[in-house]
Design a protein around this motif. Structure first.
Motif, mmCIF file in Angstrom:
data_model
loop_
_atom_site.group_PDB
_atom_site.id
_atom_site.type_symbol
_atom_site.label_atom_id
_atom_site.label_comp_id
_atom_site.label_asym_id
_atom_site.label_seq_id
_atom_site.Cartn_x
_atom_site.Cartn_y
_atom_site.Cartn_z
ATOM 1 N N SER A 139 0.809 -1.227 0.000
ATOM 2 C CA SER A 139 0.000 0.000 0.000
ATOM 3 C C SER A 139 0.840 1.274 0.000
ATOM 4 C CB SER A 139 -0.956 0.036 1.201
ATOM 5 O OG SER A 139 -1.778 -1.102 1.224
ATOM 6 N N ALA A 140 2.113 1.167 -0.340
ATOM 7 C CA ALA A 140 2.976 2.347 -0.313
ATOM 8 C C ALA A 140 2.641 3.327 -1.418
ATOM 9 C CB ALA A 140 4.435 1.917 -0.409
ATOM 10 N N SER A 141 2.132 2.825 -2.526
ATOM 11 C CA SER A 141 1.820 3.717 -3.638
ATOM 12 C C SER A 141 0.528 3.300 -4.304
ATOM 13 C CB SER A 141 2.954 3.737 -4.653
ATOM 14 O OG SER A 141 3.130 2.464 -5.235
ATOM 15 N N THR A 142 -0.162 4.295 -4.830
ATOM 16 C CA THR A 142 -1.400 4.058 -5.559
ATOM 17 C C THR A 142 -1.373 4.846 -6.865
ATOM 18 O OG1 THR A 142 -2.497 5.869 -4.389
ATOM 19 C CG2 THR A 142 -2.793 3.647 -3.493
ATOM 20 N N TYR A 143 -2.200 4.390 -7.778
ATOM 21 C CA TYR A 143 -2.363 5.072 -9.061
ATOM 22 C C TYR A 143 -3.857 5.161 -9.358
ATOM 23 C CZ TYR A 143 -3.008 5.520 -14.056
ATOM 24 O OH TYR A 143 -3.453 5.926 -15.288
ATOM 25 N N TYR A 144 -4.250 6.279 -9.954
ATOM 26 C CA TYR A 144 -5.644 6.455 -10.373
ATOM 27 C C TYR A 144 -5.688 7.009 -11.785
ATOM 28 C CZ TYR A 144 -6.786 5.926 -5.446
ATOM 29 O OH TYR A 144 -6.909 5.441 -4.167
ATOM 30 N N ALA A 145 -6.609 6.501 -12.565
ATOM 31 C CA ALA A 145 -6.880 7.109 -13.852
ATOM 32 C C ALA A 145 -7.444 8.508 -13.630
ATOM 33 C CB ALA A 145 -7.878 6.262 -14.629
ATOM 34 N N ASP A 146 -7.157 9.400 -14.547
ATOM 35 C CA ASP A 146 -7.618 10.783 -14.387
ATOM 36 C C ASP A 146 -9.133 10.869 -14.215
ATOM 37 O OD1 ASP A 146 -5.198 12.281 -16.688
ATOM 38 O OD2 ASP A 146 -5.049 11.762 -14.560
ATOM 39 N N SER A 147 -9.828 9.973 -14.879
ATOM 40 C CA SER A 147 -11.289 10.027 -14.869
ATOM 41 C C SER A 147 -11.902 9.718 -13.498
ATOM 42 C CB SER A 147 -11.859 9.062 -15.911
ATOM 43 O OG SER A 147 -11.404 7.743 -15.646
ATOM 44 N N VAL A 148 -11.123 9.122 -12.605
ATOM 45 C CA VAL A 148 -11.685 8.737 -11.298
ATOM 46 C C VAL A 148 -10.985 9.415 -10.129
ATOM 47 C CG1 VAL A 148 -12.344 6.507 -12.265
ATOM 48 C CG2 VAL A 148 -10.233 6.695 -10.918
ATOM 49 N N LYS A 149 -9.962 10.189 -10.402
ATOM 50 C CA LYS A 149 -9.231 10.854 -9.324
ATOM 51 C C LYS A 149 -10.165 11.731 -8.499
ATOM 52 C CE LYS A 149 -4.555 11.075 -11.210
ATOM 53 N NZ LYS A 149 -3.523 11.943 -11.828
ATOM 54 N N GLY A 150 -10.042 11.615 -7.190
ATOM 55 C CA GLY A 150 -10.872 12.398 -6.288
ATOM 56 C C GLY A 150 -12.228 11.773 -6.001
ATOM 57 N N ARG A 151 -12.578 10.718 -6.751
ATOM 58 C CA ARG A 151 -13.875 10.063 -6.546
ATOM 59 C C ARG A 151 -13.716 8.621 -6.072
ATOM 60 N NH1 ARG A 151 -17.177 9.145 -10.682
ATOM 61 N NH2 ARG A 151 -15.504 8.987 -12.249
ATOM 62 N N PHE A 152 -12.691 7.939 -6.558
ATOM 63 C CA PHE A 152 -12.474 6.532 -6.220
ATOM 64 C C PHE A 152 -11.256 6.403 -5.309
ATOM 65 C CE2 PHE A 152 -14.399 4.431 -10.290
ATOM 66 C CZ PHE A 152 -15.559 5.165 -10.109
ATOM 67 N N THR A 153 -11.305 5.406 -4.440
ATOM 68 C CA THR A 153 -10.177 5.113 -3.559
ATOM 69 C C THR A 153 -9.924 3.619 -3.551
ATOM 70 O OG1 THR A 153 -10.726 6.994 -2.126
ATOM 71 C CG2 THR A 153 -9.239 5.328 -1.241
ATOM 72 N N ILE A 154 -8.684 3.247 -3.830
ATOM 73 C CA ILE A 154 -8.294 1.843 -3.768
ATOM 74 C C ILE A 154 -7.576 1.604 -2.442
ATOM 75 C CG2 ILE A 154 -6.085 2.221 -4.964
ATOM 76 C CD1 ILE A 154 -6.495 -0.543 -6.285
ATOM 77 N N SER A 155 -7.847 0.457 -1.851
ATOM 78 C CA SER A 155 -7.177 0.090 -0.603
ATOM 79 C C SER A 155 -7.086 -1.431 -0.534
ATOM 80 C CB SER A 155 -7.928 0.642 0.615
ATOM 81 O OG SER A 155 -9.237 0.093 0.679
ATOM 82 N N ARG A 156 -6.290 -1.909 0.391
ATOM 83 C CA ARG A 156 -6.152 -3.358 0.536
ATOM 84 C C ARG A 156 -5.942 -3.704 1.998
ATOM 85 N NH1 ARG A 156 -1.300 -5.055 -3.081
ATOM 86 N NH2 ARG A 156 -1.651 -7.112 -2.136
ATOM 87 N N ASP A 157 -6.344 -4.916 2.326
ATOM 88 C CA ASP A 157 -6.118 -5.459 3.652
ATOM 89 C C ASP A 157 -5.418 -6.799 3.455
ATOM 90 O OD1 ASP A 157 -6.232 -6.651 6.171
ATOM 91 O OD2 ASP A 157 -8.204 -5.852 6.612
ATOM 92 N N ASN A 158 -4.121 -6.822 3.622
ATOM 93 C CA ASN A 158 -3.367 -8.046 3.352
ATOM 94 C C ASN A 158 -3.697 -9.155 4.350
ATOM 95 O OD1 ASN A 158 -2.162 -6.927 1.108
ATOM 96 N ND2 ASN A 158 -0.238 -6.432 2.144
ATOM 97 N N ALA A 159 -4.139 -8.783 5.530
ATOM 98 C CA ALA A 159 -4.529 -9.805 6.499
ATOM 99 C C ALA A 159 -5.802 -10.532 6.055
ATOM 100 C CB ALA A 159 -4.741 -9.167 7.869
ATOM 101 N N LYS A 160 -6.617 -9.855 5.265
ATOM 102 C CA LYS A 160 -7.861 -10.451 4.778
ATOM 103 C C LYS A 160 -7.778 -10.871 3.315
ATOM 104 C CE LYS A 160 -10.854 -7.922 7.985
ATOM 105 N NZ LYS A 160 -12.017 -6.996 8.111
ATOM 106 N N ASN A 161 -6.600 -10.716 2.701
ATOM 107 C CA ASN A 161 -6.435 -11.071 1.282
ATOM 108 C C ASN A 161 -7.482 -10.384 0.411
ATOM 109 O OD1 ASN A 161 -4.364 -12.722 2.091
ATOM 110 N ND2 ASN A 161 -5.095 -14.539 1.014
ATOM 111 N N THR A 162 -7.716 -9.119 0.671
ATOM 112 C CA THR A 162 -8.788 -8.414 -0.024
ATOM 113 C C THR A 162 -8.324 -7.026 -0.462
ATOM 114 O OG1 THR A 162 -10.450 -9.588 1.283
ATOM 115 C CG2 THR A 162 -11.177 -7.605 0.135
ATOM 116 N N VAL A 163 -8.748 -6.654 -1.653
ATOM 117 C CA VAL A 163 -8.541 -5.298 -2.151
ATOM 118 C C VAL A 163 -9.910 -4.685 -2.411
ATOM 119 C CG1 VAL A 163 -8.313 -6.033 -4.555
ATOM 120 C CG2 VAL A 163 -7.300 -3.872 -3.820
#
Length: 118
Positions: free
Chosen positions: A55-79
């Motif tokens: 989770s050190a770095s993220t990337y967003y397409a311009d079309s979704v910046k400011g609206r979408f957020t990506i995150s992950r929980d490695n303990a739950k094997n889920t993004v």
């Protein structure tokens, strides 16, 4: 390899929110770069967002910046993909993907439909 299963898609009105989840099998999830892609009818599959293994770095397409957020929980094997202020043009099948090399995705989920209505 990991196996990926998306969930959380559905029908939402414009301006609303949805949270997509992608559950991964296997014990090596934390090593993978994870990404969300989408494909609208008649269009190519495009990347929406990605997140590095720790989770050190993220990337967003311009079309979704400011609206979408990506995150992950490695303990739950889920993004996750939190999608706010949804627009009609966000309608697409959303796919989760995983890879071990930069910008390279080797494993794909089956996709989940997101439909935004007016």
């Amino acid at each position: 390899q990991v196996q990926l299963v998306e969930s959380g898609g559905g029908l939402v009105q414009a301006g609303g929110s949805l949270r997509l989840s992608c559950a991964a099998s296997g014990r090596t999830f934390s090593r993978y770069l994870m990404g969300w892609f989408r494909q609208a009818p008649g269009k190519e599959r495009d990347i929406v967002a990605s997140i590095s293994s720790r989770s050190a770095s993220t990337y967003y397409a311009d079309s979704v910046k400011g609206r979408f957020t990506i995150s992950r929980d490695n303990a739950k094997n889920t993004v996750y993909l939190q999608m706010n202020y949804l627009k009609l043009e966000d309608t697409a099948v959303y796919y989760c993907a995983a890879g071990l090399r930069p910008a390279t995705y080797d494993c794909w989920g089956q996709g989940t439909q997101v439909t935004v209505s007016s």
